[in-house]
Design a protein around this motif. Sequence first.
Motif, PDB file in Angstrom:
ATOM      1  N   ASN A 255      42.040  86.201  13.731  1.00 38.11           N
ATOM      2  CA  ASN A 255      43.199  86.021  12.861  1.00 38.11           C
ATOM      3  C   ASN A 255      44.123  87.235  12.894  1.00 38.11           C
ATOM      4  O   ASN A 255      43.736  88.314  13.338  1.00 38.11           O
ATOM      5  CB  ASN A 255      42.750  85.767  11.419  1.00 38.11           C
ATOM      6  CG  ASN A 255      42.031  84.436  11.276  1.00 38.11           C
ATOM      7  OD1 ASN A 255      42.313  83.478  11.982  1.00 38.11           O
ATOM      8  ND2 ASN A 255      41.079  84.390  10.361  1.00 38.11           N
ATOM      9  N   GLU A 256      45.311  87.033  12.367  1.00 42.27           N
ATOM     10  CA  GLU A 256      46.311  88.085  12.186  1.00 42.27           C
ATOM     11  C   GLU A 256      46.645  88.823  13.477  1.00 42.27           C
ATOM     12  O   GLU A 256      46.620  90.044  13.543  1.00 42.27           O
ATOM     13  CB  GLU A 256      45.863  89.050  11.085  1.00 42.27           C
ATOM     14  CG  GLU A 256      45.722  88.350   9.741  1.00 42.27           C
ATOM     15  CD  GLU A 256      45.362  89.290   8.610  1.00 42.27           C
ATOM     16  OE1 GLU A 256      45.802  90.458   8.642  1.00 42.27           O
ATOM     17  OE2 GLU A 256      44.643  88.841   7.709  1.00 42.27           O
TER      18      GLU A 256
ATOM     19  N   MET B 194      47.224  83.731  15.825  1.00 39.50           N
ATOM     20  CA  MET B 194      45.793  83.553  16.042  1.00 39.50           C
ATOM     21  C   MET B 194      45.454  83.526  17.529  1.00 39.50           C
ATOM     22  O   MET B 194      46.220  83.040  18.346  1.00 39.50           O
ATOM     23  CB  MET B 194      45.380  82.219  15.401  1.00 39.50           C
ATOM     24  CG  MET B 194      43.937  81.853  15.561  1.00 39.50           C
ATOM     25  SD  MET B 194      43.597  80.153  14.988  1.00 39.50           S
ATOM     26  CE  MET B 194      44.233  80.183  13.328  1.00 39.50           C
TER      27      MET B 194
ATOM     28  N   LYS C 296      50.623  80.528  14.733  1.00 39.07           N
ATOM     29  CA  LYS C 296      49.521  80.669  13.774  1.00 39.07           C
ATOM     30  C   LYS C 296      49.009  82.106  13.701  1.00 39.07           C
ATOM     31  O   LYS C 296      48.064  82.384  12.962  1.00 39.07           O
ATOM     32  CB  LYS C 296      48.358  79.744  14.156  1.00 39.07           C
ATOM     33  CG  LYS C 296      48.667  78.272  14.020  1.00 39.07           C
ATOM     34  CD  LYS C 296      47.442  77.436  14.306  1.00 39.07           C
ATOM     35  CE  LYS C 296      47.733  75.961  14.124  1.00 39.07           C
ATOM     36  NZ  LYS C 296      46.542  75.142  14.365  1.00 39.07           N
TER      37      LYS C 296
ATOM     38  N   GLN D  64      42.558  81.903  19.826  1.00 34.02           N
ATOM     39  CA  GLN D  64      41.492  80.903  19.799  1.00 34.02           C
ATOM     40  C   GLN D  64      40.614  81.090  21.032  1.00 34.02           C
ATOM     41  O   GLN D  64      41.117  81.204  22.145  1.00 34.02           O
ATOM     42  CB  GLN D  64      42.071  79.490  19.800  1.00 34.02           C
ATOM     43  CG  GLN D  64      42.904  79.192  18.574  1.00 34.02           C
ATOM     44  CD  GLN D  64      43.600  77.842  18.665  1.00 34.02           C
ATOM     45  OE1 GLN D  64      43.913  77.341  19.740  1.00 34.02           O
ATOM     46  NE2 GLN D  64      43.861  77.252  17.509  1.00 34.02           N
TER      47      GLN D  64
ATOM     48  N   ARG E  70      37.699  82.309  16.493  1.00 35.58           N
ATOM     49  CA  ARG E  70      39.112  82.646  16.342  1.00 35.58           C
ATOM     50  C   ARG E  70      39.251  84.089  15.865  1.00 35.58           C
ATOM     51  O   ARG E  70      38.375  84.627  15.201  1.00 35.58           O
ATOM     52  CB  ARG E  70      39.817  81.688  15.400  1.00 35.58           C
ATOM     53  CG  ARG E  70      39.475  81.850  13.959  1.00 35.58           C
ATOM     54  CD  ARG E  70      40.380  81.002  13.057  1.00 35.58           C
ATOM     55  NE  ARG E  70      40.119  81.367  11.692  1.00 35.58           N
ATOM     56  CZ  ARG E  70      39.420  80.646  10.833  1.00 35.58           C
ATOM     57  NH1 ARG E  70      38.935  79.491  11.191  1.00 35.58           N
ATOM     58  NH2 ARG E  70      39.224  81.080   9.608  1.00 35.58           N
TER      59      ARG E  70
END
Length: 167
Positions: A117-118, A40, A38, A42, A115
């Motif tokens: 991202n990227e 990501m 993903k 978390q 989270r």
Amino acid sequence: MKKSVVVILLALLSLTVSSFAYHKFYVGLFQVNFVPEKKMLQVTARLFVDDLNLALGKKYNKKVYLGDQKETTEDVVLLKKYLNEKFNIKINNQSKPFFFVTKELEGDVLVCYLRVNEVKKISELEVFNSLLTESSSEQQNIMHFNIKGTKNTLLLTNSSVRGMLKY
């Protein structure tokens, strides 16, 4: 005679109860997982809600009711603002913003889900975490990481609010 026995029993009871004085823990638990499919990171943060409400109240000069029926939208805005000021992640020497996903109350602990991202790959991860350290010098933020199948732990305190991991 009966009166003196009662007095002695009350004195013993008082001593017994006072010897089990309540000791408060000042601990935040964080779980950080990298999910490569993903792209990501978390983050799950577990903080005592009363400590959080107290810290936010002092910092923003307002009574805060996170996790309570009296909780307002402004309380959640202050929580997000506080998290952004006191918690930061750098990946590969680049500061990465995190997004507040949601929160829930588990007993007296507020669980916050965040989270980043990227995130394509991680070779170096730096964390700044001073959450609740201004409220208590005894605050310890224990951070568990699961990155690329490697598990690590950092203990961040009032005197050590930064940690670095290399992969």
